[in-house]
Enzyme design. Structure first.
Site, PDB file in Angstrom:
ATOM      1  N   LYS A  22      -5.136  24.442  -4.749  1.00 24.20           N
ATOM      2  CA  LYS A  22      -3.726  24.229  -5.107  1.00 24.20           C
ATOM      3  C   LYS A  22      -3.621  23.274  -6.296  1.00 24.20           C
ATOM      4  O   LYS A  22      -2.947  23.555  -7.282  1.00 24.20           O
ATOM      5  CB  LYS A  22      -2.976  23.632  -3.904  1.00 24.20           C
ATOM      6  N   ASN A  23      -4.301  22.131  -6.187  1.00 25.62           N
ATOM      7  CA  ASN A  23      -4.124  21.112  -7.216  1.00 25.62           C
ATOM      8  C   ASN A  23      -4.706  21.531  -8.565  1.00 25.62           C
ATOM      9  O   ASN A  23      -4.233  21.078  -9.605  1.00 25.62           O
ATOM     10  CB  ASN A  23      -4.733  19.774  -6.757  1.00 25.62           C
ATOM     11  N   CYS A 118       5.869  14.408  -2.471  1.00 23.82           N
ATOM     12  CA  CYS A 118       5.558  13.863  -1.148  1.00 23.82           C
ATOM     13  C   CYS A 118       6.052  12.421  -1.037  1.00 23.82           C
ATOM     14  O   CYS A 118       5.965  11.653  -1.992  1.00 23.82           O
ATOM     15  CB  CYS A 118       4.053  13.844  -0.923  1.00 23.82           C
ATOM     16  N   ARG A 123       5.475   6.528  -6.436  1.00 25.08           N
ATOM     17  CA  ARG A 123       4.505   7.262  -7.251  1.00 25.08           C
ATOM     18  C   ARG A 123       5.065   7.440  -8.656  1.00 25.08           C
ATOM     19  O   ARG A 123       5.597   8.476  -9.010  1.00 25.08           O
ATOM     20  CB  ARG A 123       4.188   8.618  -6.613  1.00 25.08           C
ATOM     21  N   ASP A 309      -6.748  12.764   0.118  1.00 24.40           N
ATOM     22  CA  ASP A 309      -6.140  13.965   0.698  1.00 24.40           C
ATOM     23  C   ASP A 309      -6.862  14.456   1.955  1.00 24.40           C
ATOM     24  O   ASP A 309      -6.432  15.432   2.567  1.00 24.40           O
ATOM     25  CB  ASP A 309      -6.090  15.096  -0.343  1.00 24.40           C
ATOM     26  N   ARG A 401       3.316  24.153   1.804  1.00 22.87           N
ATOM     27  CA  ARG A 401       3.129  23.779   0.406  1.00 22.87           C
ATOM     28  C   ARG A 401       1.655  23.874   0.020  1.00 22.87           C
ATOM     29  O   ARG A 401       1.336  24.097  -1.150  1.00 22.87           O
ATOM     30  CB  ARG A 401       3.592  22.330   0.167  1.00 22.87           C
TER      31      ARG A 401
HETATM   32  C1  UD1 Z   1      -3.177  14.150  -7.419  1.00 23.19           C
HETATM   33  C2  UD1 Z   1      -3.106  15.225  -6.366  1.00 23.19           C
HETATM   34  C3  UD1 Z   1      -2.878  14.602  -4.995  1.00 23.19           C
HETATM   35  C4  UD1 Z   1      -3.924  13.528  -4.720  1.00 23.19           C
HETATM   36  C5  UD1 Z   1      -4.008  12.525  -5.866  1.00 23.19           C
HETATM   37  C6  UD1 Z   1      -5.146  11.534  -5.698  1.00 23.19           C
HETATM   38  C7  UD1 Z   1      -2.165  17.088  -7.606  1.00 23.19           C
HETATM   39  C8  UD1 Z   1      -1.025  18.026  -7.805  1.00 23.19           C
HETATM   40  N1  UD1 Z   1      -2.013  16.126  -6.697  1.00 23.19           N
HETATM   41  O1  UD1 Z   1      -1.902  13.516  -7.436  1.00 23.19           O
HETATM   42  O2  UD1 Z   1      -2.948  15.634  -4.014  1.00 23.19           O
HETATM   43  O3  UD1 Z   1      -3.595  12.856  -3.529  1.00 23.19           O
HETATM   44  O4  UD1 Z   1      -4.216  13.208  -7.107  1.00 23.19           O
HETATM   45  O5  UD1 Z   1      -6.359  12.190  -5.571  1.00 23.19           O
HETATM   46  O6  UD1 Z   1      -3.205  17.241  -8.218  1.00 23.19           O
HETATM   47  N2  UD1 Z   1       0.029   6.227 -10.435  1.00 23.19           N
HETATM   48  C9  UD1 Z   1       0.770   5.334 -11.152  1.00 23.19           C
HETATM   49  N3  UD1 Z   1       1.306   5.736 -12.340  1.00 23.19           N
HETATM   50  C10 UD1 Z   1       1.111   6.990 -12.837  1.00 23.19           C
HETATM   51  C11 UD1 Z   1       0.340   7.884 -12.102  1.00 23.19           C
HETATM   52  C12 UD1 Z   1      -0.196   7.479 -10.903  1.00 23.19           C
HETATM   53  O7  UD1 Z   1       0.965   4.205 -10.728  1.00 23.19           O
HETATM   54  O8  UD1 Z   1       1.619   7.291 -13.912  1.00 23.19           O
HETATM   55  C13 UD1 Z   1      -0.578   5.808  -9.155  1.00 23.19           C
HETATM   56  C14 UD1 Z   1      -0.101   6.635  -7.977  1.00 23.19           C
HETATM   57  O9  UD1 Z   1       1.100   6.135  -7.428  1.00 23.19           O
HETATM   58  C15 UD1 Z   1      -1.266   6.485  -7.042  1.00 23.19           C
HETATM   59  C16 UD1 Z   1      -2.473   6.443  -7.978  1.00 23.19           C
HETATM   60  O10 UD1 Z   1      -1.954   6.076  -9.244  1.00 23.19           O
HETATM   61  O11 UD1 Z   1      -1.186   5.279  -6.337  1.00 23.19           O
HETATM   62  C17 UD1 Z   1      -3.233   7.747  -8.121  1.00 23.19           C
HETATM   63  O12 UD1 Z   1      -2.341   8.784  -8.385  1.00 23.19           O
HETATM   64  P1  UD1 Z   1      -2.765  10.094  -9.186  1.00 23.19           P
HETATM   65  O13 UD1 Z   1      -4.248  10.198  -9.262  1.00 23.19           O
HETATM   66  O14 UD1 Z   1      -1.987  10.140 -10.446  1.00 23.19           O
HETATM   67  O15 UD1 Z   1      -2.222  11.238  -8.238  1.00 23.19           O
HETATM   68  P2  UD1 Z   1      -1.488  12.566  -8.644  1.00 23.19           P
HETATM   69  O16 UD1 Z   1      -2.053  13.115  -9.902  1.00 23.19           O
HETATM   70  O17 UD1 Z   1      -0.023  12.391  -8.535  1.00 23.19           O
END
Ligand code: UD1
Length: 422
Positions: A22-23, A118, A123, A309, A401
């Site tokens: 999915k991701n 979620c 986030r 995850d 989802r």
């Molecule tokens: C992706 C995955 C999700 C997984 C996560 C971590 C997808 C669609 N989703 O989410 O299933 O749980 O990676 O492996 O691929 N953060 C910030 N600022 C930002 C971006 C992130 O503070 O601009 C923080 C987030 O709140 C979190 C951490 O960084 O605490 C990691 O998030 P991130 O790796 O970006 O997760 P996603 O890409 O949203």
């Protein structure tokens, strides 16, 4: 709203096919926005999140054909009709932010609503925005929307150093960099298999990328990208989830398409817990060694560490382990919402901040429980498979989802599980 009824029913035996990730698919689909030429994705999973991304792309003018029952997605963005990703779609799914980098890189402007997704803590998307700003984007936040414009109409290569690892920010920056003028270096980049998959697809489209899968990715911008056909990588989270089914219930299950390299840190913990994982010509085979599962401590980390995850599902296993396990969640705050639901089934879990202490009990008991997010919902189903009596998991739209045909896949291995339409 549908619910899922599970009757705890002893060992599971059989084979489960693992779908495309999915991701990965959610980041490969927006890559269509980088080119006029067709992009075809094979091995796509059939999930509501993929349908949401389809709707979002269609709202921008991308043509999306879903072929072979949804396993092949043919995308074409030769004539975009809009550069605005609307709140009504974006709020359903955080990954919608991934259209920002590609649109900005190709056409020099984009407007994207700030995302929802979620409910697992705050986030933000600041890292995505900072990376694009470093590449010359001018950003203006107004009315809940990000208004982005590339200076002089085209992004500029830059050195982008992420203060901490973000999968999504790495993906957005990587896509944007493919069409930027000059060289971009992404430092402290995410190393997840989904990033590697995206880089491979972009390279098939003509991008010049080196270093994916390491902490430093270098991109030489090109003036245009072409079309490609790309198979979506195996879903390591679906894989890990179903590996836990025989671990929790006993029996032996083969995961078709499974690969150790996608779940190495997870396999290490399974081994410590007393679960045997072996490779087969078709994938991976999982069975519990003799005796009760042993307690293990888990810390979630960016890849190649233990994935956040799989934390909820691992907790379901440890609820009936011999001894006390400590699970530390380091990626997201507020990601233990499954703990009180597991407690309704008799689990002994104490949550303090980002740490959950789980003291194993002999057996869980069926109960009415509620899914609170995607991975939490499947952890409740896993726990229910081995619990005494019946469990009803409500709010399973979260499950839909990210997991296709859960009832069918587990049912084929002997689980008593059915969907109750609501
Ligand atoms: C992706 C995955 C999700 C997984 C996560 C971590 C997808 C669609 N989703 O989410 O299933 O749980 O990676 O492996 O691929 N953060 C910030 N600022 C930002 C971006 C992130 O503070 O601009 C923080 C987030 O709140 C979190 C951490 O960084 O605490 C990691 O998030 P991130 O790796 O970006 O997760 P996603 O890409 O949203």
């Amino acid at each position: 709203m549908d619910s899922i009824l599970v009757k705890g029913n002893g060992p599971l035996n059989g084979a489960i096919p693992i779908a495309g990730a999915k991701n990965a698919c959610l980041t490969l689909m927006p890559a269509t926005l980088l080119t006029d030429a067709p992009l075809t994705l094979t091995n796509a999973p059939r999930l509501s999140d993929i349908r949401t991304m389809t709707q979002l792309l269609q709202s921008l003018g991308t043509e999306v054909a879903s072929l072979q029952g949804g396993q092949v997605l043919a995308l074409s963005s030769h004539g975009l009709t809009s550069h605005t990703a609307d709140y009504d779609i974006v709020r359903k799914m955080r990954a919608s932010i991934l259209v920002l980098g590609p649109m900005l890189a190709r056409d020099g402007h984009a407007i994207v609503s700030l995302p929802g997704g979620c409910a697992i803590g705050a986030r933000p998307v600041d890292l995505h925005l900072r990376a694009l700003e470093a590449m010359g984007a001018q950003l203006d936040l107004r009315d809940g929307y990000i208004h982005a414009r590339a200076k002089a109409g085209r992004l500029q290569g830059a050195i982008v150093e992420f203060p901490f690892v973000s999968v999504g920010a790495t993906e957005n920056a990587l896509m944007a960099a493919t069409l930027a003028r000059g060289t971009t270096v992404l430092k402290n980049a995410a190393r997840e298999p989904e990033i590697v998959d995206l880089a491979q697809c972009l390279r098939r489209m003509g991008a010049q990328i080196a270093g994916e899968g390491t902490g430093t990715i270098t991109v030489e911008g090109v003036t245009g990208l072409g079309g490609a056909t790309h198979p979506v990588v195996t879903d390591r989270i679906e894989l890990g989830t179903y590996m836990l089914a025989p671990a929790i219930c006993g029996g032996e299950v083969e995961l078709l398409g499974g690969r150790i390299d996608l779940v190495a840190a997870f396999c290490e913990k399974l081994d410590q817990a007393g679960i045997a994982v072996s490779e087969t010509p078709r994938g991976l085979k999982v069975a519990r060694r003799n005796g009760r599962v042993r307690a293990v401590d888990v810390v979630t980390e960016p890849f190649p560490g233990f994935p956040t995850d799989l934390q909820a599902q691992m907790m379901a296993l440890l609820c009936t382990a011999d001894g006390t396990s400590v699970l530390e969640e380091r990626i997201f705050e507020n990601r233990f919402m499954h703990a009180p639901e597991l407690a309704r089934m008799g689990a002994r879990i104490e949550v303090r901040g980002g740490t959950a202490t789980v003291t194993g009990v002999e057996r869980l008991k069926g109960a009415r429980v509620m899914a609170t997010d995607l991975r939490a919902s499947v952890s409740l189903i896993l726990a229910a498979l081995a619990a005494e009596g019946e469990t009803v998991v409500s709010r399973v739209y979260h499950l839909d989802r990210g997991y296709e045909r859960v009832e069918e896949k587990l049912g084929a291995c002997g689980a008593l599980i059915e969907r109750i339409p609501g």
